[in-house]
Structures are given as C-alpha cells and as structure tokens.
Motif scaffolding. Structure first.
Motif, PDB file in Angstrom:
ATOM      1  N   GLY A  40       0.816  -1.194   0.000  1.00 32.37           N
ATOM      2  CA  GLY A  40       0.000   0.000   0.000  1.00 32.37           C
ATOM      3  C   GLY A  40       0.851   1.245   0.000  1.00 32.37           C
ATOM      4  O   GLY A  40       2.054   1.216   0.251  1.00 32.37           O
ATOM      5  N   LYS A  41       0.197   2.315  -0.272  1.00 26.51           N
ATOM      6  CA  LYS A  41       0.881   3.608  -0.350  1.00 26.51           C
ATOM      7  C   LYS A  41       0.950   4.245   1.027  1.00 26.51           C
ATOM      8  O   LYS A  41      -0.059   4.329   1.721  1.00 26.51           O
ATOM      9  N   PRO A  42       2.119   4.709   1.434  1.00 26.73           N
ATOM     10  CA  PRO A  42       2.216   5.398   2.729  1.00 26.73           C
ATOM     11  C   PRO A  42       1.404   6.695   2.718  1.00 26.73           C
ATOM     12  O   PRO A  42       1.269   7.354   1.690  1.00 26.73           O
ATOM     13  N   ARG A  43       0.903   7.048   3.848  1.00 27.64           N
ATOM     14  CA  ARG A  43       0.127   8.275   3.985  1.00 27.64           C
ATOM     15  C   ARG A  43       1.030   9.492   3.813  1.00 27.64           C
ATOM     16  O   ARG A  43       2.181   9.481   4.258  1.00 27.64           O
ATOM     17  N   HIS A  44       0.533  10.522   3.177  1.00 30.50           N
ATOM     18  CA  HIS A  44       1.241  11.787   2.944  1.00 30.50           C
ATOM     19  C   HIS A  44       2.431  11.638   1.990  1.00 30.50           C
ATOM     20  O   HIS A  44       3.328  12.462   1.990  1.00 30.50           O
ATOM     21  N   LEU A  87       3.740  11.478  -1.862  1.00 28.28           N
ATOM     22  CA  LEU A  87       3.275  11.898  -3.173  1.00 28.28           C
ATOM     23  C   LEU A  87       4.374  11.717  -4.203  1.00 28.28           C
ATOM     24  O   LEU A  87       5.537  12.034  -3.942  1.00 28.28           O
ATOM     25  N   GLU A  88       3.996  11.188  -5.372  1.00 30.30           N
ATOM     26  CA  GLU A  88       4.937  11.029  -6.475  1.00 30.30           C
ATOM     27  C   GLU A  88       4.369  11.737  -7.693  1.00 30.30           C
ATOM     28  O   GLU A  88       3.245  11.497  -8.104  1.00 30.30           O
ATOM     29  N   ARG A  89       5.127  12.670  -8.221  1.00 28.23           N
ATOM     30  CA  ARG A  89       4.733  13.405  -9.419  1.00 28.23           C
ATOM     31  C   ARG A  89       5.911  13.471 -10.372  1.00 28.23           C
ATOM     32  O   ARG A  89       6.998  13.914  -9.989  1.00 28.23           O
ATOM     33  N   GLU A  90       5.698  13.014 -11.586  1.00 30.72           N
ATOM     34  CA  GLU A  90       6.708  13.080 -12.646  1.00 30.72           C
ATOM     35  C   GLU A  90       8.064  12.530 -12.194  1.00 30.72           C
ATOM     36  O   GLU A  90       9.117  13.109 -12.465  1.00 30.72           O
ATOM     37  N   GLY A  91       8.040  11.423 -11.482  1.00 31.94           N
ATOM     38  CA  GLY A  91       9.276  10.777 -11.059  1.00 31.94           C
ATOM     39  C   GLY A  91       9.956  11.403  -9.854  1.00 31.94           C
ATOM     40  O   GLY A  91      11.047  10.991  -9.483  1.00 31.94           O
ATOM     41  N   ARG A  92       9.329  12.370  -9.227  1.00 31.46           N
ATOM     42  CA  ARG A  92       9.890  13.022  -8.035  1.00 31.46           C
ATOM     43  C   ARG A  92       8.971  12.718  -6.853  1.00 31.46           C
ATOM     44  O   ARG A  92       7.755  12.670  -6.993  1.00 31.46           O
ATOM     45  N   PHE A  93       9.546  12.559  -5.681  1.00 29.51           N
ATOM     46  CA  PHE A  93       8.784  12.203  -4.496  1.00 29.51           C
ATOM     47  C   PHE A  93       8.818  13.339  -3.483  1.00 29.51           C
ATOM     48  O   PHE A  93       9.810  14.058  -3.364  1.00 29.51           O
ATOM     49  N   CYS A  94       7.708  13.483  -2.761  1.00 21.18           N
ATOM     50  CA  CYS A  94       7.672  14.476  -1.688  1.00 21.18           C
ATOM     51  C   CYS A  94       6.668  14.042  -0.627  1.00 21.18           C
ATOM     52  O   CYS A  94       5.803  13.204  -0.872  1.00 21.18           O
ATOM     53  N   SER A  95       6.824  14.593   0.553  1.00 20.20           N
ATOM     54  CA  SER A  95       5.846  14.425   1.621  1.00 20.20           C
ATOM     55  C   SER A  95       4.911  15.613   1.528  1.00 20.20           C
ATOM     56  O   SER A  95       5.353  16.746   1.329  1.00 20.20           O
ATOM     57  N   ARG A  96       3.611  15.359   1.684  1.00 22.04           N
ATOM     58  CA  ARG A  96       2.622  16.430   1.521  1.00 22.04           C
ATOM     59  C   ARG A  96       1.564  16.314   2.607  1.00 22.04           C
ATOM     60  O   ARG A  96       1.011  15.242   2.829  1.00 22.04           O
ATOM     61  N   ILE A  97       1.293  17.419   3.272  1.00 19.85           N
ATOM     62  CA  ILE A  97       0.249  17.471   4.294  1.00 19.85           C
ATOM     63  C   ILE A  97      -0.632  18.678   4.024  1.00 19.85           C
ATOM     64  O   ILE A  97      -0.126  19.785   3.804  1.00 19.85           O
ATOM     65  N   VAL A  98      -1.930  18.480   4.051  1.00 21.70           N
ATOM     66  CA  VAL A  98      -2.884  19.571   3.864  1.00 21.70           C
ATOM     67  C   VAL A  98      -3.006  20.328   5.190  1.00 21.70           C
ATOM     68  O   VAL A  98      -3.156  19.727   6.252  1.00 21.70           O
ATOM     69  N   VAL A  99      -2.942  21.644   5.126  1.00 30.16           N
ATOM     70  CA  VAL A  99      -3.054  22.491   6.313  1.00 30.16           C
ATOM     71  C   VAL A  99      -4.535  22.677   6.635  1.00 30.16           C
ATOM     72  O   VAL A  99      -5.320  23.011   5.738  1.00 30.16           O
ATOM     73  N   MET A 115      11.797  15.163  -1.663  1.00 25.36           N
ATOM     74  CA  MET A 115      12.694  14.085  -1.234  1.00 25.36           C
ATOM     75  C   MET A 115      13.475  13.474  -2.384  1.00 25.36           C
ATOM     76  O   MET A 115      14.126  12.464  -2.204  1.00 25.36           O
ATOM     77  N   GLY A 116      13.424  14.044  -3.570  1.00 24.31           N
ATOM     78  CA  GLY A 116      14.237  13.555  -4.679  1.00 24.31           C
ATOM     79  C   GLY A 116      13.548  12.520  -5.559  1.00 24.31           C
ATOM     80  O   GLY A 116      12.360  12.265  -5.440  1.00 24.31           O
ATOM     81  N   ALA A 117      14.336  11.889  -6.422  1.00 22.80           N
ATOM     82  CA  ALA A 117      13.801  10.969  -7.423  1.00 22.80           C
ATOM     83  C   ALA A 117      13.967   9.496  -7.053  1.00 22.80           C
ATOM     84  O   ALA A 117      13.360   8.639  -7.683  1.00 22.80           O
ATOM     85  N   ASP A 118      14.758   9.182  -6.065  1.00 21.40           N
ATOM     86  CA  ASP A 118      14.995   7.793  -5.680  1.00 21.40           C
ATOM     87  C   ASP A 118      13.917   7.347  -4.693  1.00 21.40           C
ATOM     88  O   ASP A 118      13.831   7.852  -3.577  1.00 21.40           O
ATOM     89  N   ARG A 119      13.088   6.393  -5.117  1.00 17.24           N
ATOM     90  CA  ARG A 119      11.964   5.947  -4.288  1.00 17.24           C
ATOM     91  C   ARG A 119      12.431   5.351  -2.959  1.00 17.24           C
ATOM     92  O   ARG A 119      11.842   5.603  -1.915  1.00 17.24           O
ATOM     93  N   ARG A 120      13.482   4.556  -2.988  1.00 15.35           N
ATOM     94  CA  ARG A 120      13.961   3.922  -1.761  1.00 15.35           C
ATOM     95  C   ARG A 120      14.437   4.977  -0.759  1.00 15.35           C
ATOM     96  O   ARG A 120      14.103   4.924   0.431  1.00 15.35           O
ATOM     97  N   GLU A 121      15.202   5.943  -1.222  1.00 14.64           N
ATOM     98  CA  GLU A 121      15.678   7.014  -0.337  1.00 14.64           C
ATOM     99  C   GLU A 121      14.506   7.865   0.156  1.00 14.64           C
ATOM    100  O   GLU A 121      14.449   8.265   1.320  1.00 14.64           O
ATOM    101  N   ALA A 122      13.556   8.137  -0.718  1.00  9.50           N
ATOM    102  CA  ALA A 122      12.378   8.919  -0.326  1.00  9.50           C
ATOM    103  C   ALA A 122      11.570   8.189   0.744  1.00  9.50           C
ATOM    104  O   ALA A 122      11.082   8.801   1.692  1.00  9.50           O
ATOM    105  N   SER A 123      11.449   6.876   0.607  1.00  5.15           N
ATOM    106  CA  SER A 123      10.725   6.091   1.607  1.00  5.15           C
ATOM    107  C   SER A 123      11.424   6.141   2.961  1.00  5.15           C
ATOM    108  O   SER A 123      10.768   6.190   4.009  1.00  5.15           O
TER     109      SER A 123
END
Length: 79
Positions: free
Chosen positions: A3-7, A9-21, A38-46
């Motif tokens: 499953g996908k971790p909460r918060h 987000l992956e867009r165009e091969g880049r990963f980030c943590s995202r929280i709605v205010v 968090m960059g383009a490497d999924r393992r490092e982003a995780s």
C-alpha cells in the motif's frame, strides 16, 4: 503490508511528503498545503518520508499553539 504510505506523493518521477493544512491554520501558515521534496529515488524517499512528515506536523502544531495564544482557547492535544 503493501500500500501507499500516507502523505507520500509522487509526481513526474519526483517524491515528496505532503500534508494539507487545516483551514483554521491557513492564515497563520500562509499556505493550504505543506510539501517537503525528497528527490527521485523511491527507496531514499521512503526512508526519509517519516522524518519529513514529522517536521511538517511540527509546523502545524506550532501554528495551532499560536492560534491558541491569539484566540485565548486551549491548544489541541499533541498528536
């Protein structure tokens, strides 16, 4: 335990943590969402994801405390 971790987000091969205010805090924070790249490497982003979410949640908690001071209402309990 997939499953996908909460918060997360992956867009165009880049990963980030995202929280709605929350709406009540948007004027204090000045944004409707917070993101931490968090960059383009999924393992490092995780690996980095939980640390980034903790930092973003700390910003929201600080804004809740500021709102409580300005309105005179008690702050929400820590999460």
């Amino acid at each position: 335990m997939g499953g996908k971790p909460r918060h997360f987000l992956e867009r165009e091969g880049r990963f980030c943590s995202r929280i709605v205010v929350p709406k009540k805090l948007r004027q204090i924070i000045g944004r409707s969402e917070l993101r931490a790249p968090m960059g383009a490497d999924r393992r490092e982003a995780s690996r980095r994801h939980h640390v980034q979410v903790a930092k973003l949640m700390a910003l929201i908690t600080a804004a809740e405390q500021e709102l409580a001071l300005t309105t005179g209402t008690p702050a929400a309990q820590p999460r």
